[in-house]
Design a protein around this motif. Sequence first.
Motif, PDB file in Angstrom:
ATOM      1  N   GLU A 140     -40.246 -11.058  -0.456  1.00  0.00           N
ATOM      2  CA  GLU A 140     -39.210 -10.755   0.338  1.00  0.00           C
ATOM      3  C   GLU A 140     -39.563 -10.741   1.871  1.00  0.00           C
ATOM      4  O   GLU A 140     -38.798 -11.182   2.794  1.00  0.00           O
ATOM      5  N   ALA A 141     -40.771 -10.141   1.922  1.00  0.00           N
ATOM      6  CA  ALA A 141     -41.381 -10.204   3.359  1.00  0.00           C
ATOM      7  C   ALA A 141     -41.166 -11.527   4.075  1.00  0.00           C
ATOM      8  O   ALA A 141     -41.364 -11.651   5.200  1.00  0.00           O
ATOM      9  N   PHE A 142     -41.837 -12.445   3.310  1.00  0.00           N
ATOM     10  CA  PHE A 142     -42.289 -13.785   3.736  1.00  0.00           C
ATOM     11  C   PHE A 142     -40.709 -14.524   3.789  1.00  0.00           C
ATOM     12  O   PHE A 142     -40.664 -15.421   4.884  1.00  0.00           O
ATOM     13  N   GLY A 143     -39.693 -14.137   3.238  1.00  0.00           N
ATOM     14  CA  GLY A 143     -38.632 -14.536   3.598  1.00  0.00           C
ATOM     15  C   GLY A 143     -38.150 -14.173   4.686  1.00  0.00           C
ATOM     16  O   GLY A 143     -37.191 -14.836   5.758  1.00  0.00           O
ATOM     17  N   TYR A 144     -38.335 -12.853   5.160  1.00  0.00           N
ATOM     18  CA  TYR A 144     -37.865 -12.256   6.494  1.00  0.00           C
ATOM     19  C   TYR A 144     -38.550 -12.861   7.676  1.00  0.00           C
ATOM     20  O   TYR A 144     -38.049 -13.102   8.772  1.00  0.00           O
ATOM     21  N   PHE A 145     -39.803 -13.260   7.329  1.00  0.00           N
ATOM     22  CA  PHE A 145     -40.592 -14.245   8.234  1.00  0.00           C
ATOM     23  C   PHE A 145     -39.961 -15.384   8.705  1.00  0.00           C
ATOM     24  O   PHE A 145     -39.798 -15.894   9.970  1.00  0.00           O
TER      25      PHE A 145
ATOM     26  N   LYS B 183     -39.636  -1.951   3.589  1.00  0.00           N
ATOM     27  CA  LYS B 183     -39.521  -3.583   3.889  1.00  0.00           C
ATOM     28  C   LYS B 183     -40.032  -3.897   5.282  1.00  0.00           C
ATOM     29  O   LYS B 183     -40.619  -4.981   5.392  1.00  0.00           O
ATOM     30  N   HIS B 184     -39.711  -3.120   6.266  1.00  0.00           N
ATOM     31  CA  HIS B 184     -40.366  -3.514   7.524  1.00  0.00           C
ATOM     32  C   HIS B 184     -41.681  -3.433   7.594  1.00  0.00           C
ATOM     33  O   HIS B 184     -42.395  -4.083   8.340  1.00  0.00           O
ATOM     34  N   ALA B 185     -42.327  -2.386   6.832  1.00  0.00           N
ATOM     35  CA  ALA B 185     -43.852  -2.332   6.965  1.00  0.00           C
ATOM     36  C   ALA B 185     -44.546  -3.362   6.220  1.00  0.00           C
ATOM     37  O   ALA B 185     -45.199  -3.985   6.997  1.00  0.00           O
TER      38      ALA B 185
END
Length: 297
Positions: A136-141, A174-176
């Motif tokens: 999920e974090a990589f998708g946000y990246f 999520k943001h962390a």
Amino acid sequence: MDTPQVQVGAREDSQRPSDATPNTNSADVEMTIAQNPTTETQGETATDINLTDAPPAEPVANPTEAPAVSQKKPGFHFLDFLTSPIVQLIVGKGENETTLTAHQTLLLESPLLADAVAGFTESGPRRIELPEENVEAFGYFLQFQYTRDYSADPPADQDAAAAGKDDNGEQLLKHARVYTLAEKLGIPSLKTLAHSKIHRINSTPLGEITYARYVYTNTPVEDATIRKPVAMFWAHRSHVLRHEAEEEFKKLCLEVPEFCFDVLSLVLDQKEKRALDRAETEGGVRGSGRKRLRSGI
């Protein structure tokens, strides 16, 4: 086999290529996601690049400032992104392993990913493995790389969403996770953006404890940018908030001594400052006032 599609919206800010005409009906950019991909392409042997270690990231900017948008080289237009080769990104492992795809040029802003791209051969597959990263974090990246912003999903708990509170720390995490990923990838502007989004979340004591545990177990000791606000939050409000989550707060202090030490240090600093101020107000110089205070304990 058809694969699910994930759409990343068009850039929300005002940046546009200088030679392009604004188009309010521009199509979204698509990123393909396929679960549990095969590791070999028919007719060729896959040469995987495994990224488990990351170089130190650059210092993050002041979170109170507007997130800085990274500058691309002069004359570099969005079309150049879209005409660059597609790279497979194998993110996560086991049941969470997911294949993301992105245009190669968008990855070059990250020193870590740029080094991986440099290892590609002309005829070999363009694939990078990141088994330790959060999908999920990589998708946000990737969303940030295309649009210079990212948008986290709302809380699953609709009552918490309606109340505007992050009840269990889900939104904070999520943001962390984006923040720690940006540090590993070497994207300071994304770190600043993630940190600014963290400070907009209205959370509960349980959510804050979950967030504090993640921060103190996933960031280096010297990263005061994200650690200090956590410690200050609990130093100023723990005497009240701990009653709402006393067992969890006690457990966090015992499991993460660095958190406990930082909070205690700030509490003692505040207490000492008040004592010194009171002693000076009573008519003594700082040195003698402090001595009288100690003798009276």
